[in-house]
Scaffold this motif. Structure first.
Motif, PDB file in Angstrom:
ATOM      1  N   LEU A  83       1.013  -1.315   0.061  1.00 42.50           N
ATOM      2  CA  LEU A  83       0.161  -0.037   0.079  1.00 42.50           C
ATOM      3  C   LEU A  83       0.956   1.281  -0.049  1.00 42.50           C
ATOM      4  O   LEU A  83       1.841   1.389   0.755  1.00 42.50           O
ATOM      5  N   ASP A  84       0.772   2.011  -1.008  1.00 44.14           N
ATOM      6  CA  ASP A  84       1.581   3.325  -1.236  1.00 44.14           C
ATOM      7  C   ASP A  84       0.650   4.662  -1.104  1.00 44.14           C
ATOM      8  O   ASP A  84       1.199   5.662  -1.393  1.00 44.14           O
ATOM      9  N   ASN A  85      -0.633   4.508  -0.391  1.00 48.19           N
ATOM     10  CA  ASN A  85      -1.335   5.833  -0.281  1.00 48.19           C
ATOM     11  C   ASN A  85      -1.706   5.964   1.071  1.00 48.19           C
ATOM     12  O   ASN A  85      -2.764   6.770   1.637  1.00 48.19           O
ATOM     13  N   ILE A  86      -0.677   5.687   2.000  1.00 47.45           N
ATOM     14  CA  ILE A  86      -0.990   5.977   3.669  1.00 47.45           C
ATOM     15  C   ILE A  86       0.180   6.922   3.748  1.00 47.45           C
ATOM     16  O   ILE A  86       1.399   6.662   3.622  1.00 47.45           O
ATOM     17  N   GLN A  87      -0.310   8.276   4.510  1.00 39.18           N
ATOM     18  CA  GLN A  87       0.825   9.141   4.849  1.00 39.18           C
ATOM     19  C   GLN A  87       0.781   9.154   6.525  1.00 39.18           C
ATOM     20  O   GLN A  87      -0.470   9.425   7.300  1.00 39.18           O
ATOM     21  N   ALA A  88       1.863   8.092   7.200  1.00 36.92           N
ATOM     22  CA  ALA A  88       1.761   7.983   8.451  1.00 36.92           C
ATOM     23  C   ALA A  88       2.490   9.131   9.145  1.00 36.92           C
ATOM     24  O   ALA A  88       3.722   9.443   8.834  1.00 36.92           O
ATOM     25  N   ILE A  89       1.925   9.904  10.103  1.00 41.10           N
ATOM     26  CA  ILE A  89       2.540  11.008  10.544  1.00 41.10           C
ATOM     27  C   ILE A  89       2.835  10.958  12.038  1.00 41.10           C
ATOM     28  O   ILE A  89       1.352  10.917  12.666  1.00 41.10           O
ATOM     29  N   GLN A  90       3.585  11.098  12.638  1.00 41.47           N
ATOM     30  CA  GLN A  90       3.966  11.022  13.951  1.00 41.47           C
ATOM     31  C   GLN A  90       3.691  12.435  14.537  1.00 41.47           C
ATOM     32  O   GLN A  90       4.412  13.451  14.419  1.00 41.47           O
ATOM     33  N   ALA A  91       2.647  12.606  15.455  1.00 35.04           N
ATOM     34  CA  ALA A  91       2.253  14.101  15.874  1.00 35.04           C
ATOM     35  C   ALA A  91       1.095  13.734  17.171  1.00 35.04           C
ATOM     36  O   ALA A  91       0.495  12.868  17.244  1.00 35.04           O
ATOM     37  N   ASP A  92       1.099  14.719  17.953  1.00 38.13           N
ATOM     38  CA  ASP A  92       0.158  14.749  19.040  1.00 38.13           C
ATOM     39  C   ASP A  92      -1.054  15.628  18.338  1.00 38.13           C
ATOM     40  O   ASP A  92      -1.024  16.524  17.833  1.00 38.13           O
TER      41      ASP A  92
END
Ligand SMILES: C[S@@+](CC[C@H](N)C(=O)[O-])C[C@H]1O[C@@H](n2cnc3c(N)ncnc32)[C@H](O)[C@@H]1O
Length: 291
Positions: free
Chosen positions: A127-136
């Motif tokens: 899967l290449d349409n997931i933007q995983a963002i580490q944030a509060d």
């Protein structure tokens, strides 16, 4: 006669003076964010990431997740045009099932370790349409709005600020999956009573507050409740880690208390495996703002 007596007793009940049809009544059921408490911090959830996907082995859980995804698909929420913002995605049980059906999932979580697991599984699934963002979530500023704003089983759902922002950021759909008043694990209860001398606090988080809030705001939310058992079998050390993790949310545990927890688990373990059963009721709420 008995019926009449009951009715007059009910009329005297002070809560009934409150108007449950106004949004203010329901907004008051949510907490105001006052800075990160232990349940909203990365290190708390990092510790759980390694074993988090254990739950996928539980039939009731897996079927629930799949039914939720299927319901969203049938309602037209998940299409090739849909952009999703997922709040507190964890290791991605919903992210990975939504991604193949939509244009993009922006998946936000505070825990780097949860996101590592999600990214690894996304790679494995191609899967290449997931933007995983580490944030509060409480300081994260997403760009633009999203067709669907989604959040499942996360303590961030208990806050006024989350619900306000979910409503603002959603162009059309909102989906919430959250506790619905029942979470009973008898082994956890026994251990809690042994360590703290009292039963766990009554469990008040409920997605029905969200449902009623949306209803009182004039929306037509759909709600479905899933009731069943989470049965998990874990090696003793893994169960000990999990129990301590949960108990620490209630108070400090010294080495002596940790040893007490280990002893109780040793008593119930069979060939080094501890089986736990949690009775749960979980709610799924879907709002179509255009309806
Ligand atoms: C029980 S897990 C649920 C994960 C996933 N949504 C699911 O249904 O399995 C709760 C998640 O909330 C995340 N979380 C807690 N506080 C957060 C915050 N302030 N900002 C973003 N994510 C947060 C945790 O890192 C964790 O992954």
């Amino acid at each position: 006669m008995g019926y009449k007596r009951n009715m007059s007793a009910r009329r005297c009940c002070p809560q009934e003076k409150e108007n449950v049809f106004v949004p203010e009544f329901w907004w008051r059921r949510f907490r105001r964010y006052q800075g990160p408490d232990p349940w909203l911090k990365a290190d708390k959830w990092d510790r759980l990431a390694e074993d988090y996907d254990d739950l996928e082995a539980c039939t009731f859980y897996r079927q629930m997740v799949e039914e939720i995804i299927e319901t969203m698909a049938v309602r037209g929420v998940l299409t090739s045009q849909t952009r999703v913002l997922e709040i507190a995605c964890g290791t991605g049980p919903y992210t990975l099932r939504m991604a193949p059906r939509v244009a993009e999932v922006v998946a936000v979580d505070i825990s780097g370790k949860m996101l590592e697991r999600l990214k690894q599984k996304a790679r494995e699934d191609g899967l290449d349409n997931i933007q995983a963002i580490q944030a509060d979530w409480f300081s994260y500023q997403p760009q633009g709005r999203f067709t669907l704003v989604f959040a499942a089983m996360t303590p961030v759902l208990n806050f006024v600020e989350t619900v306000e922002r979910m409503l603002k950021l959603s162009e059309r759909y909102l989906v919430l999956v959250h506790w619905a008043g029942i979470r009973e694990n008898l082994l956890y209860r026994k251990i809690h009573e042994t360590i703290f001398g009292r039963p766990p606090k009554a469990f008040t988080a409920t997605v029905l507050n969200h449902f009623n809030l949306f209803y009182s705001l004039g929306m037509a939310p759909e709600c479905r409740l899933f009731k069943g058992l989470w049965v998990r079998r874990r090696p003793l050390e893994a169960e000990l880690k999990h129990m301590l993790w949960r108990l620490e949310g209630e108070g400090d545990l010294g080495p002596q208390e940790q040893e007490q927890v280990r002893k109780i688990l040793e008593e119930v373990a069979v060939e080094g495996i501890v089986e736990t059963t949690t009775k749960v009721r979980i709610g799924f709420v879907l709002v179509d703002k255009s309806a």
